[in-house]
Design a protein around this motif. Structure first.
Motif, short mmCIF file in Angstrom:
data_model
loop_
_atom_site.label_atom_id
_atom_site.label_comp_id
_atom_site.label_asym_id
_atom_site.label_seq_id
_atom_site.Cartn_x
_atom_site.Cartn_y
_atom_site.Cartn_z
N PHE A 5 -19.07 27.77 37.43
CA PHE A 5 -18.10 27.12 37.78
C PHE A 5 -16.43 27.30 38.36
O PHE A 5 -16.05 28.19 37.24
N PRO A 376 -17.41 15.98 38.04
CA PRO A 376 -17.79 16.44 39.44
C PRO A 376 -17.33 15.52 40.87
O PRO A 376 -16.72 15.15 40.35
N TYR A 387 -21.75 19.16 41.84
CA TYR A 387 -20.18 20.67 41.75
C TYR A 387 -20.89 22.23 42.81
O TYR A 387 -21.57 22.06 43.55
#
Length: 977
Positions: A5, A376, A387
């Protein structure tokens, strides 16, 4: 960075770059952002896809993106410490540091260059030794701890560490040296340096409480009693000496970063002056030109907020130092400009700030920065939470994949603050991915439903009746998104709303109903005005009746209601019904009256069936938006008390309780009168509404305690049934007059004035009744005035009637009188007698009837009385003894009684049926043996009219029946004839 991420720190950097480009007048495109940050262009594009609204805002030149800000230095330093842990070394206490630094001072000198600087530039020649300036150099030292900041160990020896320069000691309030700064000779890398060993894995200047040091600068003598704050250490020493004022210095103006130490310093000063912290006056000396320095201004602003929180009085030293061409406070004083200093308020100072800083600090504070929360995000095209994840596609290309977590999204509409130890919560606007464009739901989510995802989903489903689905949404992810949305709510000016404590009147006087809210002064208002939100979940859980307030204006609704009442109840029952309605209006102010007076009476309606008691009570409830379904019939103990807890100022009606419930009802009346609380585990059920009880028989007739707490209204006669439809129709709309009733308020003095007039009409009634009748009577007068169809004379006449009724009941009956009456009952049932309760004469001869007292062997009588009357005994043995003593009786005496119950009863029977022998001679019964017992003596004056009931045989008349073989003789006396 495949399969990872984008971290918040990277996103923060990209957002900052976009803002910087915009400030340059350029468009924040992904290419420009990538060139500025050196990060991949794809990362910038991915962020633009994930946060389209934010990047649109970045491309607006006037937009200031306050959610993502550069962290203050002290916060960045904390993060670095967390990411790169320091070696575990002992942090010396302030006392230990002082000991070692003073040893160092003995091993250092002051160079001529430094002496000249202090003398010629800083004008501190007479304070050099007092402050303890020295010239710092890298040299070996002895008898020093290796844990001391500014000391390093090399080859087994200890050396001073740091650039050569001027040593600036930092003292605490006890004149202990707790740290130091250096003014380096070579200032190319910075002007002031902390004394620290951190670069070589040693200790930094942080104290053992985790905070950075602050300089407590105490002058030789004090001329200004206020406390000054000046940025830096050398400046603080200089200002303290020249202004003769205690100055607290903070490098970087970071007083707020050491709140415990700052408060300790201030509390020490306050204690030494024998004053409270709130009495201290703080002078903030703002550096020249710093009003445009966002970082320093942030520290000033946070410090001011901290001091305001502590209640200190704050002034800002001002000499028009808006720009850098003005002098700082120390230079101003040195050059003789002390007279230019004026002191302005914080508000005046804020008005001088640049618009961007003022707006940033006051409206978009850095507290709303959520960049560190890996929360999120909402999908740009549909209402989903999830995400963006970077993946490597075939051919080595990089793309971003959406990972859904929830099939819905939401924003915070209200933050709810709990009151009275209750949970708060959030009001959310929730939208599912498959809801239509205009479809979304408002949901109140209590705080306890935010801990687990299942509880949260269930709350949404219960409130909306819809299905909400998630995809492995974790509690921490839910909390992260909630945190981000709550910060966004606060950032856009959202306030803290209060979750209603109950239906009706709240603690601040605001009235909260499902369909409207009314202020304490009777004005209709919105949630935004009142800051109250109805707790629908609590009401639904307890299944209490919901009042429906008529928000439409109804012309002349009160006169029409009162006229309909007169038509239905007739003259015999109208005033009773009217006073019932007045009681309901008085009940609007139940909490306020309980707090001021410590009581609120209970209304008791009694009369034959069909006389209109229930209709009168339901009509009174209709003013509050209720109908007949709101009355209480059969309910559990807990549900009964919970209803009074969750209803504020909304009168409750207990209709026709069972005879088996009378004992329970009497107990509720006693509790309700004083607002008594019922505690079950952690649930305190405090009543917030008054009680009406209606019954076909009068409750409490034989209990003076109950009678003194009741206002009893009798219903007699027959109502007029044809008039009922009109009364019912108007009752359904009369709650529109509720704001007018709320405007009446609680007028304590008016009620006291009426009470003083009623006291003379109640000579034999209990003292409480004057207060109770005055309370309901006052609102009866006001209700008559509002309606315009009831005369004040009618109200007075009915009040006088009620006073007469109160005089005739036994509400003022003393406990001792009641005790004597109960003795008579027990004697008639042969439960007490000459073995424990007998008359005592002056000369010891009962035939002379010269009685002086009633002797009661109370140790024998009291258990019998307690068992016989059970809960109807409203006093204790101790109270009876006290009243006997006040009446002139004896609480400790010795008298003779029949030795036991059986022989005493047998003797009395023989006296009533005396036999004669064959010669006609009367066989005189033999008296039982006597036993001396400790007893109390009740004065005979208290028994007037009841003495005969305690006598045995008096004058005796015999008659012999010669027709009987055993010659039966009968005897009669005054007591049995």
């Amino acid at each position: 960075m495949g399969q990872e991420f984008i971290t918040p720190l990277v996103a923060d950097e990209l957002f900052r770059a976009a803002t910087e480009l915009q400030n340059r007048g350029k468009k924040a495109s992904s290419t420009e952002i990538a060139q500025l940050t050196g990060l991949p262009n794809s990362w910038a594009r991915a962020l633009q896809q994930a946060y389209p609204s934010k990047f649109r805002e970045c491309n607006d030149y006037n937009y200031h993106r306050s959610r993502i800000v550069v962290k203050p230095k002290h916060q960045m330093h904390n993060n670095q410490r967390q990411n790169h842990p320091q070696p575990q070394m002992k942090v010396l206490s302030e006392e230990e540091r002082d000991k070692h630094y003073r040893v160092i001072l003995t091993q250092l000198q002051l160079t001529d260059a430094h002496h000249n600087h202090l003398t010629d530039v800083r004008r501190l020649s007479e304070f050099i030794d007092f402050i303890g300036f020295r010239s710092w150099e890298t040299k070996q030292v002895e008898h020093i701890s290796a844990n001391l900041p500014g000391v390093v160990e090399r080859n087994g020896s200890l050396y001073l560490y740091g650039q050569p320069g001027l040593f600036l000691p930092i003292y605490n309030e006890l004149r202990q040296i707790i740290a130091f700064q250096l003014l380096p000779d070579d200032r190319s890398s910075g002007k002031y340096k902390w004394g620290s060993s951190t670069p070589v894995d040693g200790n930094g200047p942080r104290l053992d409480n985790g905070e950075m040091p602050l300089a407590f600068c105490h002058p030789l003598s004090i001329q200004l009693s206020s406390i000054g704050l000046a940025e830096g250490v050398l400046k603080a020493h200089s200002v303290a000496c020249h202004l003769q004022q205690i100055i607290i210095g903070a490098p970087g103006a970071a007083w707020d970063c050491s709140p415990k130490l700052l408060r300790r310093y201030l509390e020490n000063i306050a204690q030494s002056r024998n004053i409270s912290l709130s009495k201290l006056v703080i002078d903030l000396y703002v550096d020249a030109g710093m009003i445009s320095n966002r970082q320093i201004m942030l520290r000033y602003y946070e410090t001011v907020k901290l001091l305001q929180k502590w209640g200190c009085k704050i002034r800002v030293g001002w000499w028009e130092q808006l720009t850098k061409d003005k002098q700082d406070i120390d230079d101003l004083i040195i050059q003789g400009g002390r007279h230019q200093i004026t002191y302005i308020s914080v508000d005046e100072w804020i008005s001088l700030w640049p618009d961007n800083i003022r707006n940033d600090f006051l409206y978009k504070n850095v507290q709303f920065n959520t960049a560190d929360w890996v929360a999120p995000v909402q999908h740009p095209d549909r209402s989903e939470l999830g995400y963006w994840k970077k993946i490597k596609a075939s051919g080595g290309d990089v793309k971003w994949q959406w990972i859904p977590k929830a099939g819905f999204s939401f924003i915070v509409e209200r933050e709810l603050i709990g009151t009275n130890n209750a949970f708060g919560g959030l009001v959310l606007q929730v939208k599912r991915s498959y809801d239509s464009a205009n479809e979304q739901d408002r949901v109140v989510v209590p705080a306890e439903a935010l801990h687990r995802v299942t509880d949260f989903i269930n709350c949404l489903s219960r409130s909306t009746g819809k299905v909400y689905l998630v995809n492995k949404l974790k509690p921490e992810e839910l909390h992260q998104y909630l945190h981000k949305e709550l910060a966004a709510y606060r950032e856009r000016g959202g306030k803290g709303y209060k979750l209603s404590e109950r239906l009706g009147r709240q603690s601040d006087g605001t009235w909260v109903f499902p369909n409207c809210q009314i202020s304490a002064d009777g004005k209709k208002q919105t949630e935004e005005q009142s800051l109250w939100v109805l707790n629908e979940a609590l009401i639904a859980k307890e299944k209490i009746p919901i009042p429906k307030i008529n928000t439409e204006h109804e012309a002349e609704v009160l006169p029409r209601l009162v006229s309909a009442m007169r038509n239905f109840f007739g003259e015999s029952g109208f005033m009773s019904a009217f006073f019932t309605t007045a009681f309901s209006v008085a009940g609007l102010f139940y909490d306020e009256i309980q707090e001021a007076e410590g009581f609120f009476p209970v209304l008791g309606l009694y009369g034959d069936a069909g006389t209109g008691k229930t209709v009168a009570a339901v009509t009174a409830l209709s003013l509050l938006g209720f109908d007949h379904r709101a009355k209480i019939n059969q309910t559990s103990e807990s549900a009964y008390h919970e209803r009074f807890k969750l209803m504020g100022g909304l009168t409750q009606f207990l209709d026709d309780p069972d005879k088996t419930q009378i004992s329970w009802v009497c107990q509720q009346i006693k509790t309700q009168f004083g607002g008594g609380s019922r505690s079950v585990r952690e649930n305190n059920q405090d009543p917030h509404s008054p009680l009406i009880v209606a019954s076909n028989y009068s409750i409490g007739d034989n209990d003076p305690i109950i009678l003194s707490r009741l206002i009893r209204l009798e219903f007699a006669g027959n109502p007029n049934p044809p008039a009922f439809p009109e009364l019912r129709a108007i009752s359904r709309m009369c709650s529109s007059a509720l704001p007018d009733f709320i405007k009446l308020g609680y007028h304590q003095q008016g009620i006291k004035d009426l009470e003083s007039q009623l006291i003379s009409k109640l000579p034999t009634a209990h003292a409480r009744l004057a207060s109770s009748l005055a309370l309901v009577g006052y609102y009866a007068f006001r209700l008559a005035e509002l309606s315009g169809v009831v005369l004040a004379e009618e109200v007075w006449a009915y009040l006088s009637y009620l006073c007469g009724e109160a005089n005739e009941d036994e509400s003022k009956k003393s406990s001792l009188d009641d005790f004597i009456d109960k003795l008579l009952v027990l004697r008639s049932q042969t439960e007490v007698g000459e073995w424990n309760c007998r008359l005592i004469t002056e000369d010891g001869n009962p035939e002379n009837h010269n009685y002086k007292s009633l002797a009661v062997y109370i140790h024998s009588v009291w258990p019998v009385m307690s068992r016989y009357f059970k809960s109807e005994l409203p006093y204790s043995q101790k109270m009876i003894r006290q009243q006997i003593q006040k009446a002139g009786g004896k609480t400790y005496s010795k008298q003779k009684f029949h030795c036991d119950k059986d022989s005493s009863i047998a003797y009395q029977r023989c006296q009533l049926n005396v036999r004669a022998d064959v010669n006609g001679e009367i066989i005189v019964p033999k008296s039982p043996q006597m036993a001396t017992r400790s007893c109390v003596e009740i004065p005979i004056e208290l028994l007037q009219g009841r003495i005969n009931s305690f006598e045995l045989a008096g004058q005796t008349n015999f008659s012999v029946d010669y027709g009987n073989s055993q010659n039966l003789v009968t005897i009669s006396n005054e007591a049995t004839s």
